[in-house]
Design an enzyme around this catalytic site. Structure first.
Site, short mmCIF file in Angstrom:
data_model
loop_
_atom_site.label_atom_id
_atom_site.label_comp_id
_atom_site.label_asym_id
_atom_site.label_seq_id
_atom_site.Cartn_x
_atom_site.Cartn_y
_atom_site.Cartn_z
N SER A 303 -3.77 5.37 10.34
CA SER A 303 -3.54 4.12 9.34
C SER A 303 -4.27 3.14 8.93
O SER A 303 -4.90 2.81 10.42
CB SER A 303 -1.98 3.86 8.58
N ASP A 304 -5.13 3.10 8.04
CA ASP A 304 -5.82 1.28 8.20
C ASP A 304 -4.38 0.10 9.14
O ASP A 304 -3.44 0.31 8.83
CB ASP A 304 -6.73 1.37 6.84
N TYR A 305 -5.09 -0.51 8.89
CA TYR A 305 -4.37 -1.89 9.17
C TYR A 305 -3.79 -2.28 8.51
O TYR A 305 -3.81 -2.37 6.77
CB TYR A 305 -5.05 -3.00 9.26
N GLY A 307 -1.91 0.35 6.19
CA GLY A 307 -2.02 0.98 5.33
C GLY A 307 -0.56 2.05 4.31
O GLY A 307 -0.65 1.78 3.94
#
Length: 763
Positions: A303-305, A307
């Site tokens: 995932s992104d930060y 997310g």
């Protein structure tokens, strides 16, 4: 040595089996095709793991021992102390950390993992190494302006050489998002607006970061981000909604990701945005059906930060438990920062809401990738404090930064051959907020570089001229605010000079993540400065600092010479001086179109013609597709850039037909009739005149960078085959249709160059 003793214990299996797998030719061959072989020991290791330890292998956290820059680059979260994070390592609750504080931090954490955790699974260390580690290279959109994929590969290789020495196994790069709205701040992090160029740069940067062998101590794993269509956010607003057709997704936004995969990338990062109502972090079609099923991706998705956490604010998940379940089942293997997976996955498995087999599948992918990186063989392979220092900012790295910087510079305009400047005999006034000082040189998204070590413009210019006293500096204004008496001082400096270098544009904090701009113009105080300096009548060279295309206006647009210099990194001043004084000629080309007005956004050259195209820019006809008062074209289009030569295109050679299974050779003569050497980027564009789905007015299909001595002429040849004409049909499947095509061999996306037609014959 402690590291050697731990290495022999790392895999919890026979050392001979680890060594045999690590040395296997099959491993290297599979790695090159983005395949991830699973060593035999991994399933045995998974069988020994508790649910909490499995969830820990899918949990990536920010380093508690990081730098202030790393913290500033991401939203603040409450995190543990370093000692508390070491305790999490001992309990097997983290798979690794990112943006930590170098080799000593990594050594201490890996030691805790390998001596004090139950299963002794090595940690993975990640970082945002976007355009350099300690040595900083141009921002990626600037580097893409070089139109040299080989250069992008070499700078990524050097970044990996430095970063891997600091214990970094994995970088969150390259960003391969297509950016067609210049209001979007993250334009600076990608390769611009074009699909073909974006694909080539994506491949090159993956190859550069990963090298020939991911086990090597100068290689680190790449991560293709942000999957997918992050650059298509409505109105260029970061994190905003994306609502596009599947055809546009497949034709424009997905190809660079596929190119990264074909180049061997082993990780993808899910994007923040939703696509047609479904956040990417929870999009099963995107992650499992397309990425894993259709494309056969075998690595893991992170995932992104936060997310997964953000799906709650999207209104897609009701709470953290549901967010964890939706993200995991959609195909996001690893959660970054939120801690949702280690908090909820064990309970979700016990409740039967997440199958144990799916949990084991993700853990297996993560462990297999760690094995590919050589971490089970030697968890300390990249952790060496002496090596970290020895590899930092070496002479070859700084030389490469300077080369990349000058090749990234684009000359938009050069009336009256104002450039290059002589190195003596001219009084030069450098005016503007970026004239001097150790600020705004490296550019956005730099975690480990230091502007205090970078070369500013004034330093670079003074080093190039014969008499340093011939150079004066006046700031004139701040970036976004006027300076008391600044314009008066700048005007006085201009009047006392023979030529003005006007150093204006964007600061680092005006570009990058969360820096969408509603008006992509030079800030008002700087524009006022430009108008006042122009009123002196002195010749002006605009030296533009920017992380995106800008709408140039007034005295800035009217200046006789304009250089786009982006954010060039460690050797900024020297690189710009190389071009200003003709030590090297400008060779960069625009990777994104400079609009006539901010209100044209989104603007990109490969737009559709519409049913009412305006016949030409010379006359604006009523009831045609253009804004009031301006043509539907760029001020400076994609691919544009001038040289110090005089480049002419002539003598197009192309057969009238292309057989269905044949090959069409097209060529043009490129001549430098000037008195200076030049590097020209010769570009091939194609337009499908009539198709079952409307096609763009032009599409870049190939290019070649050509060095021409004064008076030299060379024939440039391109090959066109049927697969070059592919598009996605009404059924969203790739297709090619017979018919008439236009072709151009030209210096930009809107230049005529030489133009012809051909017909693709039916099979």
């Amino acid at each position: 040595m402690l590291e050697a003793r731990i290495s022999r214990r790392a895999a919890l299996m026979g050392a001979s089996a680890v060594a045999a797998w690590a040395a296997s030719p099959a491993r290297a061959m599979l790695q090159a095709a983005a395949r991830v072989p699973v060593p035999a020991f991994i399933d045995g290791l998974i069988a020994k793991m508790t649910l909490q330890e499995k969830a820990g292998q899918l949990t990536l956290m920010p380093s508690a021992w990081g730098g202030g820059v790393a913290t500033a680059l991401n939203p603040p979260t409450e995190g543990p102390s370093f000692e508390a994070q070491l305790d999490e390592v001992r309990q097997g609750l983290v798979t690794g950390v990112f943006n930590g504080n170098g080799a000593e931090m990594a050594r201490r954490m890996q030691t805790a993992a390998m001596t004090q955790s139950r299963l002794k699974i090595p940690l993975i260390f990640a970082a945002d190494v976007i355009h350099g580690h300690r040595t900083i290279f141009p921002v990626p959109v600037g580097e893409a302006a070089s139109f040299e994929p080989d250069l992008a590969e070499r700078t990524a290789r050097m970044a990996s050489y430095e970063a891997a020495a600091a214990g970094i196994d994995w970088t969150f790069a390259p960003m391969v998002d297509i950016a067609r709205d210049q209001r979007w701040g993250r334009t600076m992090e990608g390769a611009g607006e074009d699909v073909h160029l974006g694909m080539l740069i994506a491949e090159a940067r993956v190859r550069g970061f990963q090298g020939k062998d991911l086990r090597a101590i100068d290689s680190m794993m790449a991560c293709a981000k942000h999957f997918a269509a992050y650059g298509a956010a409505e109105a260029g607003l970061d994190y905003n909604t994306v609502d596009i057709s599947e055809r546009t997704l497949r034709e424009v936004y997905l190809p660079p990701f596929r190119a990264a995969l074909d180049a061997g990338v082993l990780t993808f990062m899910a994007s923040f945005n939703e696509i047609s109502g479904v956040p990417s972090t929870g999009n099963e079609w995107l992650m499992r059906q397309l990425l894993r099923g259709e494309w056969g991706f075998e690595g893991f998705v992170v995932s992104d930060y936060t997310g997964d956490m953000e799906m709650i604010d999207h209104g897609f998940a009701k709470d953290s438990r549901e967010a964890a379940r939706l993200a995991f089942l959609a195909g996001v293997d690893m959660s970054m920062t939120s801690g949702f997976y280690r908090k909820h996955l064990p309970e979700l498995v016990e409740a039967g809401e997440v199958p144990m087999a799916r949990l084991d599948e993700s853990v297996r992918k993560v462990l297999a990738v760690k094995a590919v990186l050589g971490l089970f063989d030697d968890p300390f392979r990249r952790i060496d404090t002496k090596r970290e220092k020895a590899r930092s900012r070496t002479r070859p790295a700084l030389a490469l930064s300077r080369e990349a910087g000058r090749k990234s510079i684009v000359m938009l305009k050069n009336q009256g051959d104002l450039l290059p400047l002589p190195k003596s005999g001219k009084r030069i006034a450098i005016i503007g907020p970026f004239a001097e000082g150790q600020h705004d040189l490296n550019g956005p998204w730099v975690v480990y570089g230091d502007n205090a070590q970078a070369v500013d413009l004034a330093t670079g210019v003074r080093a190039a001229v014969a008499d340093r006293a011939s150079v004066t500096v006046a700031l004139g204004s701040g970036v976004e605010e006027p300076l008391a008496g600044g314009i008066e001082a700048a005007v006085a400096a201009a009047r006392a000079a023979d030529v003005v270098l006007l150093a204006i544009g964007e600061s680092e904090n005006m570009s990058g993540e969360a820096q969408s701009r509603p008006e992509i113009v030079v800030p008002a105080p700087q524009q006022a400065l430009a108008e006042a300096v122009a009123a002196t009548g002195k010749p002006i060279v605009v030296v533009l600092k920017n992380g995106r295309a800008l709408a140039l206006q007034g005295a800035v647009a009217d200046a006789p010479a304009i250089l786009v210099t982006w954010f060039l990194g460690s050797e900024t001043g020297h690189a710009i001086a190389d071009i200003l004084f003709g030590t090297h000629g400008p060779s960069g080309r625009l990777p994104c179109s400079f609009p006539r007005s901010p209100g044209q956004q989104p603007f990109y050259y490969a737009h559709k013609p519409t049913g009412r195209p305006n016949p030409s820019d010379d006359k604006l006809e009523p009831y045609k597709a253009h804004y009031r008062g301006i043509p539907n074209s760029a001020l400076y289009p994609f691919g544009h850039g001038l040289t110090y030569g005089r480049i002419e295109y002539s003598d197009l050679q192309a057969a009238p037909t292309l057989a269905w299974d044949g090959e069409l050779t097209v060529s043009a003569r490129i001549t430098n009739s000037g008195t200076r050497a030049a590097e020209e980027v010769v570009q091939l564009y194609v337009h499908d005149r009539a198709a079952s789905v409307t096609r763009p007015v032009r599409e870049l299909k190939a290019f070649r960078k050509l060095a021409l001595a004064p008076g030299q002429s060379e024939v440039v040849t391109f090959k066109i085959r049927r697969d070059l004409l592919l598009f996605y049909g009404r059924d969203n499947k790739p297709t090619v249709e017979p018919g008439q095509f236009d072709l151009w061999i030209a210096p930009s996306a809107e230049a005529q160059g030489v133009h012809g037609t051909f017909e693709l014959l039916a099979r």
